[in-house]
Design an enzyme around this catalytic site. Sequence first.
Site, PDB file in Angstrom:
ATOM      1  N   GLU A  30      35.428  40.554  24.734  1.00 12.79           N
ATOM      2  CA  GLU A  30      35.039  41.767  25.471  1.00 12.79           C
ATOM      3  C   GLU A  30      35.741  41.920  26.828  1.00 12.79           C
ATOM      4  OE1 GLU A  30      31.306  42.513  27.062  1.00 12.79           O
ATOM      5  OE2 GLU A  30      31.251  40.711  28.265  1.00 12.79           O
ATOM      6  N   ASN A  31      36.267  40.830  27.379  1.00  9.29           N
ATOM      7  CA  ASN A  31      36.947  40.907  28.677  1.00  9.29           C
ATOM      8  C   ASN A  31      38.456  40.713  28.572  1.00  9.29           C
ATOM      9  OD1 ASN A  31      34.118  39.116  29.546  1.00  9.29           O
ATOM     10  ND2 ASN A  31      34.476  41.141  30.380  1.00  9.29           N
ATOM     11  N   ASN A  58      28.761  43.649  25.846  1.00 10.56           N
ATOM     12  CA  ASN A  58      28.445  44.957  26.432  1.00 10.56           C
ATOM     13  C   ASN A  58      29.652  45.728  26.938  1.00 10.56           C
ATOM     14  OD1 ASN A  58      28.338  42.696  28.266  1.00 10.56           O
ATOM     15  ND2 ASN A  58      27.694  44.086  29.860  1.00 10.56           N
ATOM     16  N   HIS A  59      30.803  45.038  27.231  1.00  9.94           N
ATOM     17  CA  HIS A  59      31.988  45.750  27.737  1.00  9.94           C
ATOM     18  C   HIS A  59      32.982  46.137  26.652  1.00  9.94           C
ATOM     19  CE1 HIS A  59      30.837  45.456  31.834  1.00  9.94           C
ATOM     20  NE2 HIS A  59      30.927  44.140  31.906  1.00  9.94           N
ATOM     21  N   HIS A 170      28.458  35.606  27.985  1.00  9.80           N
ATOM     22  CA  HIS A 170      28.286  36.697  28.963  1.00  9.80           C
ATOM     23  C   HIS A 170      28.260  36.235  30.415  1.00  9.80           C
ATOM     24  CE1 HIS A 170      27.190  40.501  30.834  1.00  9.80           C
ATOM     25  NE2 HIS A 170      26.118  39.952  31.362  1.00  9.80           N
TER      26      HIS A 170
HETATM   27 FE   LIG Z   1      29.369  40.691  28.945  1.00  9.05          FE
END
Ligand SMILES: [Fe+2]
Length: 253
Positions: A30-31, A58-59, A170
């Site tokens: 996600e990052n 979430n990203h 996370h």
């Molecule tokens: Fe995250």
Amino acid sequence: MGSIGRKAILKSLASLKRKYQPDLTIINAENLAHGKGITEKTIQEMIDSGVDFFTSGNHIYSKPEFEKVFADPSINIIAPANDPRTPINKGYQEVKIGKKSLIMLNLLGKTFIDEENIECPFKKFNQLYSVFRKMNPDHIIIDFHAEATSEKVALGHYVDGKVSALLGTHTHIQTNDAQILPKGTIYITDVGMVGAKDSVIGVDKKINIDKFVNDSKILFDIPKTGISIINAVLLEINEKKSKIKLIKEEIKI
Ligand SMILES: [Fe+2]
């Protein structure tokens, strides 16, 4: 986490794989692209460096290119099944490893997570577990992408004995609680990150400190050079006695 993290993977994954000989290499993506979201190029870089499977969080929807990546059936990528933005077929995926089958499931926490309409991860697990039982996999691994340690520990015990492993992500900080829960599930509160060491969870430390001290608007930047930490876990899943080993290395970028 950003280009420094991707370069650390490019430089080190091949030798880590030679050393540990994993059947499957999973990263949380996600990052990947400058710290928020994914692009086709950054995902392809990771596949070329030896990654087999991507989980997220979430990203993952921060950059619109996620749609192209999700539409490519050759890319093994999942996103939180209890996030309403996740397409119906992207919350979990079955993969074959030799004669064994593994279901990878991604869930998002609710506590201290600033996203709307996230379904209860506990109830979502129950709902999906009845689907998985019909699929009859040999193993299930959950990436539980969550902020609160209590929520992660609670879900770990909730799924103990039903899944092979629950791995937290996370927070970007590797925790020191890797263990086998009483009914046999491998558990860790957070796997950690691959990203800049001299930073605040991978982000430029000055920007982050200024945010706390002066309540400044968040400017987001990631150190491009320096030491990258490589946090990971090696799982040995076995019907009788599973094992988890922490990997914590550093590399200069
Ligand atoms: Fe995250």
